[in-house]
Write a protein that holds these residues in place. Structure first.
Motif, PDB file in Angstrom:
ATOM      1  N   LEU A 211      14.939 -14.996 -21.046  1.00 28.19           N
ATOM      2  CA  LEU A 211      15.341 -15.209 -19.659  1.00 28.19           C
ATOM      3  C   LEU A 211      16.585 -14.404 -19.322  1.00 28.19           C
ATOM      4  O   LEU A 211      16.607 -13.681 -18.319  1.00 28.19           O
ATOM      5  CB  LEU A 211      15.594 -16.700 -19.417  1.00 28.19           C
ATOM      6  CG  LEU A 211      16.163 -17.069 -18.040  1.00 28.19           C
ATOM      7  CD1 LEU A 211      15.145 -16.773 -16.949  1.00 28.19           C
ATOM      8  CD2 LEU A 211      16.579 -18.535 -18.003  1.00 28.19           C
TER       9      LEU A 211
ATOM     10  N   VAL B 213       7.406 -19.589 -19.151  1.00 29.35           N
ATOM     11  CA  VAL B 213       8.145 -20.731 -19.674  1.00 29.35           C
ATOM     12  C   VAL B 213       7.232 -21.953 -19.649  1.00 29.35           C
ATOM     13  O   VAL B 213       6.543 -22.204 -18.663  1.00 29.35           O
ATOM     14  CB  VAL B 213       9.432 -21.000 -18.854  1.00 29.35           C
ATOM     15  CG1 VAL B 213       9.134 -21.224 -17.376  1.00 29.35           C
ATOM     16  CG2 VAL B 213      10.208 -22.176 -19.434  1.00 29.35           C
TER      17      VAL B 213
ATOM     18  N   ILE C 292      12.049 -26.704 -23.830  1.00 31.50           N
ATOM     19  CA  ILE C 292      11.804 -25.600 -22.907  1.00 31.50           C
ATOM     20  C   ILE C 292      11.700 -24.327 -23.738  1.00 31.50           C
ATOM     21  O   ILE C 292      12.658 -23.927 -24.385  1.00 31.50           O
ATOM     22  CB  ILE C 292      12.948 -25.456 -21.891  1.00 31.50           C
ATOM     23  CG1 ILE C 292      13.153 -26.754 -21.115  1.00 31.50           C
ATOM     24  CG2 ILE C 292      12.671 -24.295 -20.934  1.00 31.50           C
ATOM     25  CD1 ILE C 292      14.405 -26.744 -20.250  1.00 31.50           C
ATOM     26  N   ARG C 293      10.555 -23.704 -23.725  1.00 31.45           N
ATOM     27  CA  ARG C 293      10.369 -22.505 -24.544  1.00 31.45           C
ATOM     28  C   ARG C 293      10.013 -21.319 -23.650  1.00 31.45           C
ATOM     29  O   ARG C 293       9.022 -21.363 -22.906  1.00 31.45           O
ATOM     30  CB  ARG C 293       9.265 -22.722 -25.584  1.00 31.45           C
ATOM     31  CG  ARG C 293       9.087 -21.544 -26.546  1.00 31.45           C
ATOM     32  CD  ARG C 293       8.060 -21.845 -27.613  1.00 31.45           C
ATOM     33  NE  ARG C 293       8.518 -22.870 -28.533  1.00 31.45           N
ATOM     34  CZ  ARG C 293       9.222 -22.636 -29.647  1.00 31.45           C
ATOM     35  NH1 ARG C 293       9.534 -21.390 -29.958  1.00 31.45           N
ATOM     36  NH2 ARG C 293       9.585 -23.630 -30.431  1.00 31.45           N
ATOM     37  N   PHE C 294      10.841 -20.271 -23.740  1.00 27.84           N
ATOM     38  CA  PHE C 294      10.570 -19.032 -23.026  1.00 27.84           C
ATOM     39  C   PHE C 294       9.800 -18.077 -23.938  1.00 27.84           C
ATOM     40  O   PHE C 294       9.942 -18.116 -25.160  1.00 27.84           O
ATOM     41  CB  PHE C 294      11.880 -18.380 -22.566  1.00 27.84           C
ATOM     42  CG  PHE C 294      12.574 -19.144 -21.469  1.00 27.84           C
ATOM     43  CD1 PHE C 294      12.202 -18.978 -20.149  1.00 27.84           C
ATOM     44  CD2 PHE C 294      13.605 -20.029 -21.759  1.00 27.84           C
ATOM     45  CE1 PHE C 294      12.832 -19.674 -19.135  1.00 27.84           C
ATOM     46  CE2 PHE C 294      14.241 -20.739 -20.757  1.00 27.84           C
ATOM     47  CZ  PHE C 294      13.859 -20.563 -19.437  1.00 27.84           C
TER      48      PHE C 294
ATOM     49  N   LEU D 112       9.101 -16.784 -12.486  1.00 29.37           N
ATOM     50  CA  LEU D 112       8.889 -17.745 -13.565  1.00 29.37           C
ATOM     51  C   LEU D 112       7.436 -18.182 -13.550  1.00 29.37           C
ATOM     52  O   LEU D 112       6.951 -18.725 -12.552  1.00 29.37           O
ATOM     53  CB  LEU D 112       9.789 -18.971 -13.394  1.00 29.37           C
ATOM     54  CG  LEU D 112      11.223 -18.906 -13.906  1.00 29.37           C
ATOM     55  CD1 LEU D 112      11.927 -20.224 -13.622  1.00 29.37           C
ATOM     56  CD2 LEU D 112      11.265 -18.595 -15.396  1.00 29.37           C
TER      57      LEU D 112
ATOM     58  N   LYS E 246      15.979 -18.564 -25.170  1.00 30.45           N
ATOM     59  CA  LYS E 246      16.578 -18.354 -23.850  1.00 30.45           C
ATOM     60  C   LYS E 246      16.884 -16.884 -23.589  1.00 30.45           C
ATOM     61  O   LYS E 246      16.986 -16.449 -22.429  1.00 30.45           O
ATOM     62  CB  LYS E 246      17.855 -19.193 -23.731  1.00 30.45           C
ATOM     63  CG  LYS E 246      18.482 -19.178 -22.348  1.00 30.45           C
ATOM     64  CD  LYS E 246      19.697 -20.082 -22.288  1.00 30.45           C
ATOM     65  CE  LYS E 246      20.380 -20.024 -20.937  1.00 30.45           C
ATOM     66  NZ  LYS E 246      21.571 -20.915 -20.869  1.00 30.45           N
TER      67      LYS E 246
ATOM     68  N   LEU F 192      15.742 -26.414 -14.722  1.00 35.91           N
ATOM     69  CA  LEU F 192      15.974 -24.970 -14.800  1.00 35.91           C
ATOM     70  C   LEU F 192      16.870 -24.401 -13.695  1.00 35.91           C
ATOM     71  O   LEU F 192      17.502 -23.363 -13.906  1.00 35.91           O
ATOM     72  CB  LEU F 192      14.644 -24.224 -14.821  1.00 35.91           C
ATOM     73  CG  LEU F 192      13.854 -24.323 -16.128  1.00 35.91           C
ATOM     74  CD1 LEU F 192      12.586 -23.488 -16.053  1.00 35.91           C
ATOM     75  CD2 LEU F 192      14.696 -23.886 -17.324  1.00 35.91           C
TER      76      LEU F 192
ATOM     77  N   SER G  51       4.355 -20.450 -15.277  1.00 37.98           N
ATOM     78  CA  SER G  51       4.039 -21.575 -16.151  1.00 37.98           C
ATOM     79  C   SER G  51       2.679 -22.129 -15.764  1.00 37.98           C
ATOM     80  O   SER G  51       1.903 -21.484 -15.053  1.00 37.98           O
ATOM     81  CB  SER G  51       5.133 -22.651 -16.043  1.00 37.98           C
ATOM     82  OG  SER G  51       4.987 -23.605 -17.080  1.00 37.98           O
TER      83      SER G  51
ATOM     84  N   ILE H  62      16.485 -25.813 -25.250  1.00 32.96           N
ATOM     85  CA  ILE H  62      15.960 -24.524 -24.797  1.00 32.96           C
ATOM     86  C   ILE H  62      15.749 -23.606 -25.996  1.00 32.96           C
ATOM     87  O   ILE H  62      16.653 -23.412 -26.808  1.00 32.96           O
ATOM     88  CB  ILE H  62      16.903 -23.857 -23.781  1.00 32.96           C
ATOM     89  CG1 ILE H  62      17.089 -24.763 -22.553  1.00 32.96           C
ATOM     90  CG2 ILE H  62      16.347 -22.504 -23.350  1.00 32.96           C
ATOM     91  CD1 ILE H  62      18.008 -24.184 -21.498  1.00 32.96           C
TER      92      ILE H  62
END
Length: 312
Positions: free
Chosen positions: A107, A234, A247-249, A119, A104, A134, A121, A101
């Motif tokens: 988030l 995300v 996983i990139r926010f 969320l 984060k 998630l 995407s 991640i």
């Protein structure tokens, strides 16, 4: 029909169990085999993806580069289908270890005070992991994802059961808004929405996407404005052999509340489209190029052969 549904469910579950216990290199043989079958028998997707790439990139990509992107797209799709079948049989600790991640804090900052979020995407990378990995980040939250159900109950039951196994309700996009209003009227709600498909203009608004006008859903923007919650982008990318995932926010998007609601919704929605475009440009091979993304305004490009258009 009930008997068929049971047979289908048993067959998919058995196949998923087998796939989950195979060495990864053997699993990839199934992925490559399914991708080959798709390329062989699903020519329509190839033509639609090629139309998109021609429309967006023109001559800046040569024909070999475009074909390679489409072949990767088939392989990505095959992976997601087979991974979705087997994921419930992979030990949680082993599955979780494959993810990293990034950022984060975007988030966690949006969730402070038990706030609800949306969320956001797209069909990029391993998008299905939004509903499988998630949920662990949202203990005590009402979780749901938006999706289109098929015309076949047996298949719908399989889709819903896979989501529910990970603690996520599936809300059909058709008539979803009333369910979302109920969710967000209560505290601690999280819904995941993929916002990169063509929709009718009655369901969304026009935005700029890759320098072309296309329709875009306003549902995240409306929820953000009405309930004063963040839209947290995300995107989940994968490595070459699908053994690791990132996983990139991204910085949250909040729809402004002014006297001009129409403009508030437009600006928020355009930001979502622009961010999605930027991410796709960074790694075009991870996006699902098979969608007829520009159909509402440029439907002629999906006619084969397409009508002539001015160069992008």
């Amino acid at each position: 029909m009930k008997l068929f549904a049971k047979i289908l469910e048993w067959g998919v579950n058995f196949f998923g169990f087998i796939l989950a216990h195979l060495p990864h290199w053997v699993f990839l043989l199934f992925v490559d085999g399914l991708a080959w079958l798709m390329r062989k028998f699903d020519k329509r997707r190839f033509k639609d993806a090629k139309a998109n790439l021609d429309f967006v990139y023109g001559q800046s990509l040569n024909e070999i580069e475009k074909e390679n992107l489409i072949h990767r797209c088939y392989r990505n799709f095959a992976f997601i289908l087979l991974e979705s079948i087997r994921v419930v049989y992979i030990p949680k600790s082993k599955y979780k270890s494959r993810f990293q991640i990034i950022n984060k804090h975007y988030l966690t900052d949006s969730l402070k005070g038990d706030k609800s979020i949306v969320l956001m995407s797209g069909h990029y990378g391993y998008w299905e992991a939004m509903a499988t990995i998630l949920p662990q980040e949202f203990q005590g939250y009402d979780l749901a994802s938006l999706g289109r159900l098929t015309d076949y109950k047996a298949i719908n039951d399989l889709i819903i059961s896979r989501r529910e196994a990970c603690g996520v309700r599936l809300i059909d996009k058709k008539g979803a808004f009333k369910h979302l209003l109920k969710m967000y009227s209560n505290s601690k709600a999280v819904v995941g929405i993929l916002l990169d498909q063509n929709i009718s203009i009655d369901e969304g608004i026009w935005v700029d996407f890759f320098g072309k006008e296309t329709t875009h859903s306003t549902i995240a923007s409306i929820l953000s404005r009405r309930f004063e919650v963040d839209i947290v982008p995300v995107f989940i990318d994968f490595n070459q052999d699908y053994s690791k995932f990132e996983i990139r926010f991204y910085p949250p998007i909040r729809t402004q509340i002014t006297e001009n609601a129409t403009n508030d919704i437009y600006e928020s929605t355009q930001k979502q489209a622009k961010l999605t475009e930027e991410i796709i440009r960074q790694n075009p091979s991870a996006w699902f190029w098979f969608h007829k993304r520009w159909k509402s305004k440029y439907g002629e490009i999906y006619q084969h052969p397409p009508h002539s258009l001015s160069k992008p």
